[in-house]
Scaffold this active site. Structure first.
Site, PDB file in Angstrom:
ATOM      1  N   ARG A  85       1.198  -1.332   0.222  1.00 56.81           N
ATOM      2  CA  ARG A  85       0.009   0.493   0.187  1.00 56.81           C
ATOM      3  C   ARG A  85       0.570   1.673  -0.297  1.00 56.81           C
ATOM      4  NH1 ARG A  85      -3.164   1.973   4.954  1.00 56.81           N
ATOM      5  NH2 ARG A  85      -3.265   0.509   5.889  1.00 56.81           N
ATOM      6  N   TYR A  86       1.803   0.722   0.622  1.00 59.57           N
ATOM      7  CA  TYR A  86       3.025   2.076   0.478  1.00 59.57           C
ATOM      8  C   TYR A  86       3.974   1.789   0.221  1.00 59.57           C
ATOM      9  CZ  TYR A  86       0.383   2.932   4.941  1.00 59.57           C
ATOM     10  OH  TYR A  86      -1.142   4.039   6.247  1.00 59.57           O
ATOM     11  N   ARG A  89       7.241   0.150   1.581  1.00 61.41           N
ATOM     12  CA  ARG A  89       7.219  -0.683   2.524  1.00 61.41           C
ATOM     13  C   ARG A  89       5.997  -1.459   2.615  1.00 61.41           C
ATOM     14  NH1 ARG A  89       6.099   4.137   4.517  1.00 61.41           N
ATOM     15  NH2 ARG A  89       4.466   4.606   6.711  1.00 61.41           N
ATOM     16  N   CYS A  98      -2.991 -17.233  15.343  1.00 59.16           N
ATOM     17  CA  CYS A  98      -2.343 -16.680  16.737  1.00 59.16           C
ATOM     18  C   CYS A  98      -3.079 -17.693  18.126  1.00 59.16           C
ATOM     19  CB  CYS A  98      -2.816 -15.202  16.893  1.00 59.16           C
ATOM     20  SG  CYS A  98      -3.180 -13.638  15.284  1.00 59.16           S
ATOM     21  N   CYS A 102      -7.472 -11.832  19.735  1.00 61.24           N
ATOM     22  CA  CYS A 102      -7.461 -10.036  20.483  1.00 61.24           C
ATOM     23  C   CYS A 102      -9.564  -9.822  19.575  1.00 61.24           C
ATOM     24  CB  CYS A 102      -6.996  -9.343  19.753  1.00 61.24           C
ATOM     25  SG  CYS A 102      -4.957  -9.516  19.988  1.00 61.24           S
ATOM     26  N   CYS A 105      -9.239  -7.607  16.767  1.00 61.78           N
ATOM     27  CA  CYS A 105      -8.249  -7.251  15.540  1.00 61.78           C
ATOM     28  C   CYS A 105      -8.960  -7.007  14.415  1.00 61.78           C
ATOM     29  CB  CYS A 105      -8.360  -8.282  15.547  1.00 61.78           C
ATOM     30  SG  CYS A 105      -7.034  -9.229  14.168  1.00 61.78           S
ATOM     31  N   ARG A 107      -8.023  -7.333  11.589  1.00 60.10           N
ATOM     32  CA  ARG A 107      -8.029  -8.463  10.570  1.00 60.10           C
ATOM     33  C   ARG A 107      -8.809  -9.530  10.109  1.00 60.10           C
ATOM     34  NH1 ARG A 107      -1.463  -7.946   9.497  1.00 60.10           N
ATOM     35  NH2 ARG A 107      -1.706  -5.872   8.006  1.00 60.10           N
ATOM     36  N   ASP A 269      -9.831   0.884  13.708  1.00 58.29           N
ATOM     37  CA  ASP A 269     -10.933   0.518  12.739  1.00 58.29           C
ATOM     38  C   ASP A 269     -11.983   0.108  13.065  1.00 58.29           C
ATOM     39  OD1 ASP A 269      -7.881   1.530  11.867  1.00 58.29           O
ATOM     40  OD2 ASP A 269      -7.460  -0.346  11.552  1.00 58.29           O
ATOM     41  N   ASP A 306      -5.863   4.731  10.615  1.00 56.80           N
ATOM     42  CA  ASP A 306      -6.025   4.083   9.733  1.00 56.80           C
ATOM     43  C   ASP A 306      -6.533   4.902   8.670  1.00 56.80           C
ATOM     44  OD1 ASP A 306      -3.861   2.581   7.584  1.00 56.80           O
ATOM     45  OD2 ASP A 306      -3.600   1.340   8.711  1.00 56.80           O
ATOM     46  N   LYS A 313      -2.635   6.011   7.007  1.00 51.26           N
ATOM     47  CA  LYS A 313      -2.132   6.377   8.170  1.00 51.26           C
ATOM     48  C   LYS A 313      -2.224   7.764   8.095  1.00 51.26           C
ATOM     49  CE  LYS A 313      -0.530   1.960  10.036  1.00 51.26           C
ATOM     50  NZ  LYS A 313      -0.184   1.265   8.604  1.00 51.26           N
TER      51      LYS A 313
END
Ligand SMILES: *Cc1c(COP(=O)(O)O)cnc(C)c1O
Ligand code: SF4
Length: 347
Positions: A85-86, A89, A98, A102, A105, A107, A269, A306, A313
């Site tokens: 996206r950037y 990076r 995981c 969480c 989360c 994602r 988000d 974000d 961001k």
């Protein structure tokens, strides 16, 4: 034994109505509460901040102005697991797993789902992509949690990526210091050490509450730092968990005492099923302003959003710069009153 269903959870925690009424349906994230997470929860406190992060509730079954992929990560994916996206990076989603999930989360379109872990073929493709895209200087190894991979899988992953581009700074992103600090065995650390040539690794942790930084977690993080890998923390601002300047001040200094730099404090988000854990931006900005007065520059995380629809961001902060008047910047002091600073004259 990690707990993955309500029946087993009920044996160790007296569940509240909202917890009992959680339904695993639609885009929901599986329940997985590891032994270490369980040991951090105070069973006598129904509002325990660790419990709020890991025990699902029926509020997750509600969705409003949200989506399952608000950051448009799928659209920005160059390969199925590589988000570019950037310009300079990228993020590689090495696994959907995981040690504990969480509830906040962001994602969850991916985490705990069927994609599982990256295949050797996908690793080869990712390495190839990095070789062809010289503009990429940093890669986040994330998911999911990269340390759910076995030592030999991590060894293969790092071998291929480092062979492709030794000059890339790889960020090792993990929440395992909270969910499974025993994972950081001497043999895993030996694998990491083996690949410490070329550009450095950076360790990116997620600690959201000072109680998560217990002796076990701190000792595991220090194994990386003692090897020469700098550590950063990316916290998420969560209602009923850490939405106060007092808690965040304590978190920041606990991190700093343990040589971890507070990097980001994320605004939640707009992900389906996480509304009840998000803090309002108005309150977030107040906390940010107060925290900036209380902690030093190095202890201060950047309060970050974000942007929806993959906008990228941005830093959220109290606006101190009021404007330019007659060649002089009008700037609010964080302590009191206003100051002026002359704009440099262009000759
Ligand atoms: C956040 C993010 C990064 C890293 O951004 P930094 O601001 O440098 O920490 C890289 N790729 C994606 C897709 C991200 O969401
Ligand atoms: S550790 Fe990260 S990827 Fe895994 S559930 Fe938590 S926030 Fe999501």
């Amino acid at each position: 034994m990690a707990i993955d269903n309500l029946k087993d959870l009920e044996k160790v925690l007296a569940l509240k109505e909202e917890e009992k009424n959680w339904k695993e349906e639609g885009p929901s994230l599986s329940m997985l509460i590891s032994d270490n997470v369980l040991s951090l929860i105070d069973p006598d406190d129904p509002d325990d901040p660790i419990r709020r992060q890991f025990v699902p509730t029926c509020y997750e079954n509600v969705s409003s102005e949200e989506s399952i992929d608000p950051l448009k990560e799928v659209e920005h994916s160059a390969l199925s697991r590589l988000i570019h996206r950037y310009h300079n990076r990228a993020a590689l989603l090495v696994t959907a797993r995981c040690f504990a999930y969480c509830r906040h989360c962001f994602r969850r379109r991916f985490t705990s789902k069927d994609e599982g872990k990256i295949t050797e073929n996908e690793i080869v493709q990712a390495a190839d992509y990095l070789r062809k895209h010289g503009e990429i200087r940093e890669v986040l190894l994330t998911g999911g949690d990269m340390f759910t991979l076995t030592d030999s899988e991590i060894d293969f992953l790092l071998s291929r990526l480092k062979a492709a581009r030794e000059d890339i700074i790889f960020r090792l992103c993990t929440r395992a210091f909270v969910s499974n600090p025993d994972r950081f065995t001497p043999s895993l650390m030996a694998v990491i050490r083996k690949h410490m040539h070329g550009a450095p690794f950076l360790l990116m942790c997620q600690f959201n509450h000072p109680r998560e930084l217990n002796e076990k977690a701190v000792s595991a993080v220090s194994r990386f730092i003692d090897m020469g890998i700098p550590a950063f923390n990316q916290a998420v601002l969560l209602e009923g968990v850490n939405d106060s300047a007092d808690i965040l001040e304590e978190l920041s200094y606990s991190l700093l005492y343990n040589r971890i730099k507070p990097y980001y404090l994320f605004q939640g988000d707009l992900v389906d099923g996480t509304a009840h854990l998000r803090c309002s931006v108005r309150k977030g900005l107040e906390i940010e302003k107060e925290l900036r007065k209380r902690v030093s520059g190095v202890a201060m995380p950047q309060y970050t959003m974000d942007l929806p629809d993959g906008g990228g961001k941005i830093i959220l902060t109290e606006n101190y710069v009021l404007g330019l008047e007659n060649g002089r910047w009008q700037i609010k002091s964080p302590f009191q009153g206003k100051r002026e600073y002359p704009e440099k004259e262009l000759i």
